[in-house]
Design an enzyme around this catalytic site. Structure first.
Site, PDB file in Angstrom:
ATOM      1  N   ASP A 186      53.993  50.534  27.623  1.00  0.00           N
ATOM      2  CA  ASP A 186      52.595  50.957  27.521  1.00  0.00           C
ATOM      3  C   ASP A 186      51.782  50.381  26.359  1.00  0.00           C
ATOM      4  O   ASP A 186      50.782  49.706  26.574  1.00  0.00           O
ATOM      5  CB  ASP A 186      52.517  52.484  27.441  1.00  0.00           C
ATOM      6  CG  ASP A 186      53.221  53.169  28.594  1.00  0.00           C
ATOM      7  OD1 ASP A 186      54.326  52.742  28.959  1.00  0.00           O
ATOM      8  OD2 ASP A 186      52.688  54.157  29.113  1.00  0.00           O
ATOM      9  N   GLU A 411      63.576  60.682  24.220  1.00  0.00           N
ATOM     10  CA  GLU A 411      62.924  59.582  24.921  1.00  0.00           C
ATOM     11  C   GLU A 411      63.177  58.261  24.203  1.00  0.00           C
ATOM     12  O   GLU A 411      63.443  57.233  24.831  1.00  0.00           O
ATOM     13  CB  GLU A 411      61.430  59.883  24.987  1.00  0.00           C
ATOM     14  CG  GLU A 411      60.638  59.094  25.991  1.00  0.00           C
ATOM     15  CD  GLU A 411      59.213  59.608  26.124  1.00  0.00           C
ATOM     16  OE1 GLU A 411      58.470  59.025  26.927  1.00  0.00           O
ATOM     17  OE2 GLU A 411      58.834  60.588  25.427  1.00  0.00           O
TER      18      GLU A 411
END
Length: 460
Positions: A186, A411
């Site tokens: 991203d 994560e």
């Protein structure tokens, strides 16, 4: 158990957690995130299905729940669009308010040719065929009885044809472009220059549920999100068509390396089905050659991205540029290994950061701008095993044997201390931990034969 003060690692008080305990805890995460037909990435922050997450998740669950791994891959099929794309996100409409942008933003079911399941218009890196072959190889009898390869092969062929067709680069049609940062990593520094062309404005209310699940300074800021939304709004307004120039078109080494590896996996699937496989091998070879000719930066010793709008290379060293190590006989393999082991990456700390440690804007906490991600480290570990560099692969083992479970399967983590970042109980972290601790050796990947010996056919 809390890690001892001073960081994470072999000397941090973690040695009491056995392999069996780590595996049991990882499976618990996957069971909790399983919906009955697919696995959500994390139950709080990510309440829908993400396509490359499902592929990584299936790679882990093939060891413990092979039937569920097959179901995970097959659950993507109803979401496929008529043009062949497998969408980035497949929505659970009942949870639309929990994630933004959601189904109410994309309204895919009003777009001609979209899939049966509501979805985003964007895509994600094509690791799906690789995952499908590994899932089949883990339980070939169960796969055969369900007709798994017969069902998934034409879906994956159409997916790859889409990438080689509408998504082909205008400057080198051999390579595929991404249309948005969400189609890859991203907020990677690779996209900064391209995003500088995008206005900091959006016609959509910017909601940030992600900030409820991550610490301060761990996520892109709201101005970046405004740019992301601006791009998404324009793609949606054009009904997600790829036949017109777009403000953001990038050639990413990670995306294309996974496309090449998955083409080789498609060749293995074709062999197993008695179909012709040479076109898949040829396409993989052409992609690998194009990566060498178009994206290799000799001075940095790594593959970089190219802005397909301006034609310029983005001369920044990221973990995306290490991904071609997965391709058998990669053209710049020795140089790339030297870069991996050098100060920018493993030479400067315990785990592979998402971005060059020596860069002035390196940030070990901020999403794809420095933290170590489990999927990238897993891919690099497997690549090192594939070329026989066991020492380099073993350096990454503690990320899975110690750090993942002790950090509640985060994560991503600080690449030096292992401090957990982002959301917790993250499915691909748990799944790839299972794979890393179950499979201990990856033989060299060779494409010199048409025999159906699988790419990534692991020895236990």
């Amino acid at each position: 158990m809390r890690p001892a003060e001073g960081g994470y690692g072999h000397r941090s008080g973690w040695r009491t957690m056995t392999r069996d305990v780590v595996l049991e805890r990882a499976q618990r995460v996957l069971d909790a995130n399983w919906t009955g037909t697919y696995t959500v990435p994390a139950s709080g922050l990510y309440p829908h299905q993400w396509s490359w997450d499902s592929a990584f998740i299936a790679i882990g669950t093939r060891h413990t729940r092979p039937d569920r791994a097959r179901a995970e891959i097959l659950s993507l099929v109803p979401a496929q669009w008529d043009d062949g794309r497998i969408p980035q996100i497949i929505y659970n409409p009942t949870r639309d308010e929990e994630y933004a942008p959601g189904n109410s933003f994309w309204r895919s079911q009003s777009i001609p040719g979209s899939g049966v399941r509501p979805s985003a218009g964007f895509v994600q890196p094509p690791n799906h065929a690789w995952a499908a072959w590994l899932v089949h190889s883990a339980d070939p009898e169960g796969s055969a009885s369900e007709g798994f390869l017969e069902a998934i092969y034409p879906v994956l062929v159409r997916w790859h044809d889409y990438l080689a067709g509408p998504r082909a680069s205008s400057r080198n049609p051999t390579l595929s472009v991404i249309k948005h940062p969400w189609e890859g990593t991203d907020n990677s520094p690779l996209w900064d220059d391209a995003l500088s062309r995008v206005p900091v404005e959006s016609g959509t209310e910017i909601r940030r549920p992600d900030l409820l699940h991550a610490g301060h300074g761990e996520r892109p800021d709201t101005n970046e999100y405004r740019k992301y939304y601006w791009l998404a709004e324009r793609y949606r307004a054009n009904q997600c068509r790829d036949d017109e120039p777009f403000a953001f078109e990038m050639v990413c080494p990670l995306f294309n390396a996974l496309q090449a590896v998955s083409e080789l996996a498609l060749a293995r699937i074709a062999d197993a089905l008695g179909a012709s496989s040479q076109a898949h091998r040829d396409r993989a070879a052409v992609i690998s050659t194009a990566l060498d000719s178009d994206l290799w930066d000799d001075e940095l010793g790594i593959y970089v991205a190219r802005d397909d709008v301006s034609g310029s290379l983005v001369r920044k060293a990221t973990a995306n540029g290490l991904a071609p190590l997965l391709i058998p006989d990669a053209g710049h393999g020795p140089e790339l290994v030297a870069t991996l082991l050098g100060p920018r990456f493993l030479g400067g700390g315990k785990f592979v950061p998402s971005y060059d440690r020596t860069a002035a804007d390196f940030d070990p906490a901020l999403y794809w701008r420095g933290p170590a991600w489990f999927n990238l480290n897993w891919m690099i570990m497997r690549a090192m095993q594939g070329i026989g560099n066991v020492e380099a692969a073993d350096r990454l083992t503690p990320l899975f044997s110690e750090v993942s479970a002790q950090g509640d399967f985060p994560e991503y983590v600080d690449p030096t201390s292992g401090e957990p970042r982002g959301t917790r109980n993250f499915s691909w972290t748990a799944a790839l931990t299972i794979d890393a601790l179950t499979v201990t050796h990856l033989p060299p990947l060779s494409d010199t034969t048409n025999a159906p010996a699988p790419i990534g056919s692991y020895e236990h």
